[in-house]
Design a protein around this motif. Structure first.
Motif, PDB file in Angstrom:
ATOM      1  N   LEU A 261       0.820  -1.207   0.000  1.00 50.17           N
ATOM      2  CA  LEU A 261       0.000   0.000   0.000  1.00 50.17           C
ATOM      3  C   LEU A 261       0.855   1.260   0.000  1.00 50.17           C
ATOM      4  O   LEU A 261       0.533   2.228  -0.712  1.00 50.17           O
ATOM      5  CB  LEU A 261      -0.926  -0.005   1.217  1.00 50.17           C
ATOM      6  CG  LEU A 261      -1.881   1.185   1.339  1.00 50.17           C
ATOM      7  CD1 LEU A 261      -2.799   1.282   0.120  1.00 50.17           C
ATOM      8  CD2 LEU A 261      -2.705   1.087   2.622  1.00 50.17           C
ATOM      9  N   GLU A 262       1.930   1.289   0.751  1.00 45.33           N
ATOM     10  CA  GLU A 262       2.765   2.486   0.788  1.00 45.33           C
ATOM     11  C   GLU A 262       3.369   2.770  -0.584  1.00 45.33           C
ATOM     12  O   GLU A 262       3.413   3.928  -1.023  1.00 45.33           O
ATOM     13  CB  GLU A 262       3.864   2.344   1.843  1.00 45.33           C
ATOM     14  CG  GLU A 262       4.770   3.562   1.953  1.00 45.33           C
ATOM     15  CD  GLU A 262       4.023   4.870   2.182  1.00 45.33           C
ATOM     16  OE1 GLU A 262       4.358   5.875   1.500  1.00 45.33           O
ATOM     17  OE2 GLU A 262       3.103   4.884   3.026  1.00 45.33           O
ATOM     18  N   ALA A 263       3.826   1.725  -1.265  1.00 42.24           N
ATOM     19  CA  ALA A 263       4.368   1.926  -2.609  1.00 42.24           C
ATOM     20  C   ALA A 263       3.279   2.451  -3.547  1.00 42.24           C
ATOM     21  O   ALA A 263       3.528   3.330  -4.377  1.00 42.24           O
ATOM     22  CB  ALA A 263       4.941   0.613  -3.139  1.00 42.24           C
ATOM     23  N   HIS A 264       2.075   1.924  -3.406  1.00 35.54           N
ATOM     24  CA  HIS A 264       0.962   2.360  -4.250  1.00 35.54           C
ATOM     25  C   HIS A 264       0.597   3.818  -3.992  1.00 35.54           C
ATOM     26  O   HIS A 264       0.425   4.604  -4.936  1.00 35.54           O
ATOM     27  CB  HIS A 264      -0.256   1.472  -3.981  1.00 35.54           C
ATOM     28  CG  HIS A 264      -1.534   1.992  -4.561  1.00 35.54           C
ATOM     29  ND1 HIS A 264      -1.819   1.938  -5.912  1.00 35.54           N
ATOM     30  CD2 HIS A 264      -2.608   2.595  -3.967  1.00 35.54           C
ATOM     31  CE1 HIS A 264      -3.006   2.480  -6.131  1.00 35.54           C
ATOM     32  NE2 HIS A 264      -3.502   2.883  -4.973  1.00 35.54           N
ATOM     33  N   LEU A 265       0.477   4.189  -2.728  1.00 37.17           N
ATOM     34  CA  LEU A 265       0.101   5.564  -2.405  1.00 37.17           C
ATOM     35  C   LEU A 265       1.144   6.553  -2.903  1.00 37.17           C
ATOM     36  O   LEU A 265       0.804   7.624  -3.429  1.00 37.17           O
ATOM     37  CB  LEU A 265      -0.088   5.712  -0.887  1.00 37.17           C
ATOM     38  CG  LEU A 265      -1.197   4.878  -0.242  1.00 37.17           C
ATOM     39  CD1 LEU A 265      -1.243   5.134   1.263  1.00 37.17           C
ATOM     40  CD2 LEU A 265      -2.553   5.155  -0.872  1.00 37.17           C
ATOM     41  N   THR A 266       2.409   6.207  -2.725  1.00 34.25           N
ATOM     42  CA  THR A 266       3.477   7.099  -3.168  1.00 34.25           C
ATOM     43  C   THR A 266       3.444   7.274  -4.688  1.00 34.25           C
ATOM     44  O   THR A 266       3.543   8.399  -5.197  1.00 34.25           O
ATOM     45  CB  THR A 266       4.842   6.547  -2.728  1.00 34.25           C
ATOM     46  OG1 THR A 266       4.877   6.463  -1.292  1.00 34.25           O
ATOM     47  CG2 THR A 266       5.973   7.451  -3.208  1.00 34.25           C
ATOM     48  N   TYR A 267       3.292   6.183  -5.423  1.00 35.22           N
ATOM     49  CA  TYR A 267       3.234   6.265  -6.885  1.00 35.22           C
ATOM     50  C   TYR A 267       2.013   7.071  -7.328  1.00 35.22           C
ATOM     51  O   TYR A 267       2.115   7.916  -8.243  1.00 35.22           O
ATOM     52  CB  TYR A 267       3.183   4.858  -7.475  1.00 35.22           C
ATOM     53  CG  TYR A 267       3.055   4.852  -8.988  1.00 35.22           C
ATOM     54  CD1 TYR A 267       4.138   5.167  -9.798  1.00 35.22           C
ATOM     55  CD2 TYR A 267       1.844   4.526  -9.601  1.00 35.22           C
ATOM     56  CE1 TYR A 267       4.026   5.172 -11.194  1.00 35.22           C
ATOM     57  CE2 TYR A 267       1.716   4.525 -10.986  1.00 35.22           C
ATOM     58  CZ  TYR A 267       2.809   4.849 -11.780  1.00 35.22           C
ATOM     59  OH  TYR A 267       2.687   4.856 -13.153  1.00 35.22           O
ATOM     60  N   GLU A 268       0.875   6.825  -6.711  1.00 37.75           N
ATOM     61  CA  GLU A 268      -0.333   7.557  -7.092  1.00 37.75           C
ATOM     62  C   GLU A 268      -0.167   9.054  -6.859  1.00 37.75           C
ATOM     63  O   GLU A 268      -0.589   9.869  -7.697  1.00 37.75           O
ATOM     64  CB  GLU A 268      -1.532   7.029  -6.308  1.00 37.75           C
ATOM     65  CG  GLU A 268      -2.854   7.655  -6.730  1.00 37.75           C
ATOM     66  CD  GLU A 268      -4.045   6.967  -6.114  1.00 37.75           C
ATOM     67  OE1 GLU A 268      -4.669   7.580  -5.216  1.00 37.75           O
ATOM     68  OE2 GLU A 268      -4.353   5.834  -6.519  1.00 37.75           O
ATOM     69  N   GLU A 269       0.428   9.433  -5.746  1.00 37.93           N
ATOM     70  CA  GLU A 269       0.649  10.856  -5.482  1.00 37.93           C
ATOM     71  C   GLU A 269       1.585  11.476  -6.520  1.00 37.93           C
ATOM     72  O   GLU A 269       1.336  12.586  -7.015  1.00 37.93           O
ATOM     73  CB  GLU A 269       1.209  11.029  -4.070  1.00 37.93           C
ATOM     74  CG  GLU A 269       0.179  10.727  -2.988  1.00 37.93           C
ATOM     75  CD  GLU A 269       0.797  10.498  -1.618  1.00 37.93           C
ATOM     76  OE1 GLU A 269       0.040  10.177  -0.693  1.00 37.93           O
ATOM     77  OE2 GLU A 269       2.030  10.631  -1.481  1.00 37.93           O
ATOM     78  N   GLU A 270       2.643  10.752  -6.853  1.00 41.58           N
ATOM     79  CA  GLU A 270       3.592  11.277  -7.842  1.00 41.58           C
ATOM     80  C   GLU A 270       2.926  11.477  -9.203  1.00 41.58           C
ATOM     81  O   GLU A 270       3.191  12.467  -9.896  1.00 41.58           O
ATOM     82  CB  GLU A 270       4.770  10.306  -7.992  1.00 41.58           C
ATOM     83  CG  GLU A 270       5.667  10.232  -6.766  1.00 41.58           C
ATOM     84  CD  GLU A 270       6.684   9.112  -6.856  1.00 41.58           C
ATOM     85  OE1 GLU A 270       7.577   9.050  -6.007  1.00 41.58           O
ATOM     86  OE2 GLU A 270       6.576   8.280  -7.787  1.00 41.58           O
ATOM     87  N   GLN A 271       2.067  10.544  -9.579  1.00 41.44           N
ATOM     88  CA  GLN A 271       1.474  10.575 -10.906  1.00 41.44           C
ATOM     89  C   GLN A 271       0.239  11.458 -11.000  1.00 41.44           C
ATOM     90  O   GLN A 271       0.030  12.135 -12.023  1.00 41.44           O
ATOM     91  CB  GLN A 271       1.106   9.137 -11.346  1.00 41.44           C
ATOM     92  CG  GLN A 271       2.280   8.199 -11.472  1.00 41.44           C
ATOM     93  CD  GLN A 271       3.263   8.649 -12.537  1.00 41.44           C
ATOM     94  OE1 GLN A 271       2.870   9.011 -13.647  1.00 41.44           O
ATOM     95  NE2 GLN A 271       4.552   8.628 -12.216  1.00 41.44           N
ATOM     96  N   LEU A 272      -0.594  11.469  -9.962  1.00 43.54           N
ATOM     97  CA  LEU A 272      -1.912  12.086 -10.085  1.00 43.54           C
ATOM     98  C   LEU A 272      -2.034  13.482  -9.487  1.00 43.54           C
ATOM     99  O   LEU A 272      -2.853  14.275  -9.955  1.00 43.54           O
ATOM    100  CB  LEU A 272      -2.977  11.179  -9.461  1.00 43.54           C
ATOM    101  CG  LEU A 272      -3.135   9.793 -10.074  1.00 43.54           C
ATOM    102  CD1 LEU A 272      -4.419   9.157  -9.574  1.00 43.54           C
ATOM    103  CD2 LEU A 272      -3.114   9.830 -11.592  1.00 43.54           C
ATOM    104  N   ILE A 273      -1.272  13.799  -8.451  1.00 36.29           N
ATOM    105  CA  ILE A 273      -1.429  15.123  -7.850  1.00 36.29           C
ATOM    106  C   ILE A 273      -1.198  16.245  -8.861  1.00 36.29           C
ATOM    107  O   ILE A 273      -1.984  17.201  -8.917  1.00 36.29           O
ATOM    108  CB  ILE A 273      -0.540  15.276  -6.597  1.00 36.29           C
ATOM    109  CG1 ILE A 273      -1.134  14.461  -5.447  1.00 36.29           C
ATOM    110  CG2 ILE A 273      -0.426  16.746  -6.184  1.00 36.29           C
ATOM    111  CD1 ILE A 273      -0.320  14.488  -4.162  1.00 36.29           C
ATOM    112  N   PRO A 274      -0.158  16.173  -9.698  1.00 31.53           N
ATOM    113  CA  PRO A 274      -0.001  17.255 -10.704  1.00 31.53           C
ATOM    114  C   PRO A 274      -1.208  17.351 -11.647  1.00 31.53           C
ATOM    115  O   PRO A 274      -1.574  18.452 -12.065  1.00 31.53           O
ATOM    116  CB  PRO A 274       1.272  16.836 -11.467  1.00 31.53           C
ATOM    117  CG  PRO A 274       2.023  16.001 -10.496  1.00 31.53           C
ATOM    118  CD  PRO A 274       0.982  15.238  -9.745  1.00 31.53           C
ATOM    119  N   LEU A 275      -1.825  16.212 -11.977  1.00 33.38           N
ATOM    120  CA  LEU A 275      -2.992  16.235 -12.863  1.00 33.38           C
ATOM    121  C   LEU A 275      -4.220  16.762 -12.138  1.00 33.38           C
ATOM    122  O   LEU A 275      -4.993  17.550 -12.690  1.00 33.38           O
ATOM    123  CB  LEU A 275      -3.276  14.826 -13.399  1.00 33.38           C
ATOM    124  CG  LEU A 275      -2.129  14.132 -14.143  1.00 33.38           C
ATOM    125  CD1 LEU A 275      -2.602  12.782 -14.649  1.00 33.38           C
ATOM    126  CD2 LEU A 275      -1.623  14.982 -15.284  1.00 33.38           C
TER     127      LEU A 275
END
Length: 280
Positions: A261-275
């Motif tokens: 889950l931590e790896a998933h949350l970190t990746y999602e934040e990196e990819q989606l927050i700018p969008l």
């Protein structure tokens, strides 16, 4: 009357999205706003809570074992509709005082998780009330305490991180057996995670896919990760609902889920927050 100690906690809680330091650091805490029984004015109080699954949480009117009930308890008896702030979310709730066996079982779970509740009961002649706060469905998206879509996803993710850290801490202490409240904490977490990922799959991801076609590979990866995390959450659910599961077995499942889950949350934040911060 103003309470400087509570006011300081309230300010810190709101400023840090539910996090406070000092002796309350790491605690499960909400801000409970009730309507004054005599004045009709709102009163906000920091209160510890217990997860209870579904759409409700439990609060205990211990007042540290004082002879009288806390003021907030008298307020909600007069006005059962209250406001709950979790740090990530704010919602309206209906207060229900538990009675009889239901109250006793809930209080026993609390004592099993934190023996200090039993000490409070020994200090007073009153039966310490246990109150269920039922979230009132409003329809539409949840009220997240954030100023942008990007901040909202980080706030929600951090709430999951905080709760998972608390469960890991609880798993590492106590006896070898798995207590009833700890089981409820795990099941509530898994259900909340399922609801969050379902909301992303059917709500947020289609919007982003439409507005940002270039994000298709990231969204596909995130959907796949949702499936893997759902399987790990189901493993944890089976572990904590099995009668013979010990704490070590459940802790191993929690650690597996935490890593993924931590790896998933970190990746999602990196990819989606700018969008998300470009979405009006």
């Amino acid at each position: 009357m103003p309470n400087p100690f509570n006011d300081q906690i309230i300010d810190e809680f709101r400023a840090h999205k539910g996090r406070v330091g000092g002796w309350l650091e790491g605690a499960r805490l909400i801000l409970l706003t009730t309507t004054g029984a005599r004045t009709g004015t709102p009163h906000t109080t920091p209160v510890g809570y217990l997860p209870d699954g579904g759409d409700r949480i439990l609060v205990i009117a211990s007042a540290g074992g004082a002879p009288k009930h806390p003021h907030w308890y008298g307020n909600l008896l007069a006005h059962p509709r209250v406001t709950v702030e979790t740090g990530a979310f704010t919602y309206e709730a209906r207060a229900e005082v538990l009675t009889g066996e239901e109250r006793d079982q809930a209080f026993a779970r609390a004592v099993e998780a934190e023996p200090g509740w039993a000490e409070y009961q020994r200090k007073t002649d009153r039966v310490i009330p246990v109150v269920a706060l039922h979230e009132i469905a409003q329809g539409g998206p949840p009220n997240i305490n954030a100023g942008s879509f990007g901040e909202a996803i980080k706030v929600v993710h951090d709430a999951f991180r905080h709760e998972l850290a608390q469960i890991r801490k609880e798993m590492s202490t106590g006896t070898s057996t798995l207590g009833a409240q700890l089981r409820v904490n795990c099941l509530t977490f898994c259900q909340g995670l399922h609801n969050h990922h379902t909301g992303e799959d059917i709500g947020m991801f289609p919007v982003l896919a439409d507005r940002h076609p270039e994000a298709a590979p990231a969204l596909a990866r995130l959907r796949e990760e949702h499936e893997r995390i759902a399987a790990l959450a189901e493993d944890l659910r089976r572990a904590v609902t099995a009668e013979d599961t010990d704490r070590a077995t459940a802790r191993a499942e929690v650690e597996r889920l935490t890593t993924e889950l931590e790896a998933h949350l970190t990746y999602e934040e990196e990819q989606l927050i700018p969008l998300l911060d470009t979405v009006a």
